[in-house]
Design an enzyme around this catalytic site. Structure first.
Site, PDB file in Angstrom:
ATOM      1  N   LYS A 132       0.792  -1.235   0.000  1.00  0.00           N
ATOM      2  CA  LYS A 132       0.000   0.000   0.000  1.00  0.00           C
ATOM      3  C   LYS A 132       0.830   1.293   0.000  1.00  0.00           C
ATOM      4  O   LYS A 132       0.382   2.310  -0.496  1.00  0.00           O
ATOM      5  CB  LYS A 132      -0.948   0.019   1.204  1.00  0.00           C
ATOM      6  CG  LYS A 132      -2.099  -0.958   1.093  1.00  0.00           C
ATOM      7  CD  LYS A 132      -2.971  -0.837   2.325  1.00  0.00           C
ATOM      8  CE  LYS A 132      -4.291  -1.519   2.110  1.00  0.00           C
ATOM      9  NZ  LYS A 132      -5.275  -1.136   3.130  1.00  0.00           N
ATOM     10  N   ASP A 174     -10.032   3.336   2.137  1.00  0.00           N
ATOM     11  CA  ASP A 174     -10.252   2.728   3.455  1.00  0.00           C
ATOM     12  C   ASP A 174     -11.006   3.669   4.402  1.00  0.00           C
ATOM     13  O   ASP A 174     -11.939   3.259   5.085  1.00  0.00           O
ATOM     14  CB  ASP A 174      -8.911   2.338   4.094  1.00  0.00           C
ATOM     15  CG  ASP A 174      -8.278   1.143   3.405  1.00  0.00           C
ATOM     16  OD1 ASP A 174      -9.018   0.321   2.827  1.00  0.00           O
ATOM     17  OD2 ASP A 174      -7.042   1.029   3.435  1.00  0.00           O
TER      18      ASP A 174
END
Ligand code: ATR
Length: 275
Positions: free
Chosen positions: A65, A101
């Site tokens: 990520k 997220d």
């Protein structure tokens, strides 16, 4: 046929294919969503060749990520602020990235409790890792006054310093005092996974209107949430966040904004229960 995928290392555990392939079928779209194991040393090559590999975009998960940022042409403000991305797509032929997220967490809470007011209210975040950073960025955009409580106080302070006056690190001995006027308490640590005991806090001073959230979804209801229920508080688990974070990518890749339905929730919950 349009294809997207999720890349990570390892990747076997990912439930993203269940979610996206459910939506592809549900909306009658000619598409496919796959899992691809990509080792760290192959990450840059894979992303650079995403189109050649036949993909319109991908999700990016652990451990890529942060590292993936170097391989995309454009990052948005969310990636810049959170230092991580999870969704890659093409715009005008260029590789772009966002992080969904925080948005997934926020939409999940809003969908379950439409009356929740975060603007000007306190939100206490437990943990100071990558997940905390994504959620804090979104909570601040919602106008919340964020308090960060972490096992290692220095990490909480470091994280708070990235967000200016709307985020402050607090120590455990301040938790009860800070609980008044708190609209949301969220556990972003891995504590409580797979039935281990979760964070142990004195929850009795939280207002009865407060929502207690956990981003852990194995088990679906953590001990932390059970403890909150004993205090008569409203709770929400982490599985809905996983479903809502997927909405943004699906829309970018396949052109339809999908709905998080109870049927989808149940399908993924059944998969979690199977282990
Ligand atoms: P992620 O990117 O998934 O958020 P991370 O960056 O490793 O993961 O962060 C994990 C967070 O959970 C940290 O805030 C960590 O606390 P420390 O900063 O003190 O390490 C917290 N955490 C993990 N296990 C914990 C435990 N058993 N008790 C308390 N906090 C824990």
């Amino acid at each position: 046929m349009k294809k997207a995928c999720v890349i990570g290392y390892p990747i076997a555990h990912s439930r993203s294919p269940i979610i996206h392939n459910y939506w592809l079928k549900h909306y009658g779209l000619d598409g496919l969503y796959e899992k691809r194991e990509v080792k760290p040393e192959a990450l840059a090559y894979f992303l650079t060749n995403l189109k050649v590999e036949g993909y319109v975009g991908c999700n990016v998960t652990i451990p890529h990520k942060e590292a993936a940022i170097a391989s995309v042409a454009h990052i948005d403000e969310i990636v810049r602020k959170t230092g991580s991305l999870n969704t890659v797509y093409f715009e005008d032929g260029e590789l772009c990235a966002t992080s969904t997220d925080g948005e997934g967490f926020y939409r999940n809470v809003q969908a379950a409790f439409p009356d929740i007011q975060l603007a000007g209210k306190k939100a206490i975040v437990l943990g100071a890792g990558g997940a905390a950073r994504a959620i804090i960025e979104r909570l601040i955009r919602a106008g919340a006054e964020v308090r960060i409580l972490n096992r290692t106080p220095a990490r909480a302070q470091e994280l708070a310093s990235l967000f200016g006056s709307q985020a402050k690190a607090i120590n455990l001995d301040r938790f009860v005092t800070e609980s008044s006027n708190t609209a949301l308490l969220v556990n972003t640590t891995s504590q409580g996974m797979k039935g281990q005991s979760g964070p142990e806090l004195e929850l009795s001073a939280l207002p009865k209107t407060a929502v207690v959230a956990d981003i852990v979804y194995v088990p679906l209801k953590t001990n932390f949430l059970k403890q909150a229920e004993v205090h008569g508080l409203r709770t929400i688990g982490g599985l809905g966040m996983l479903l809502h974070q997927a909405v943004v990518g699906f829309e970018k890749w396949f052109g339809v904004r999908p709905e998080v339905t109870p049927e989808l929730y149940q399908m993924v919950a059944n998969d979690v229960a199977r282990g």
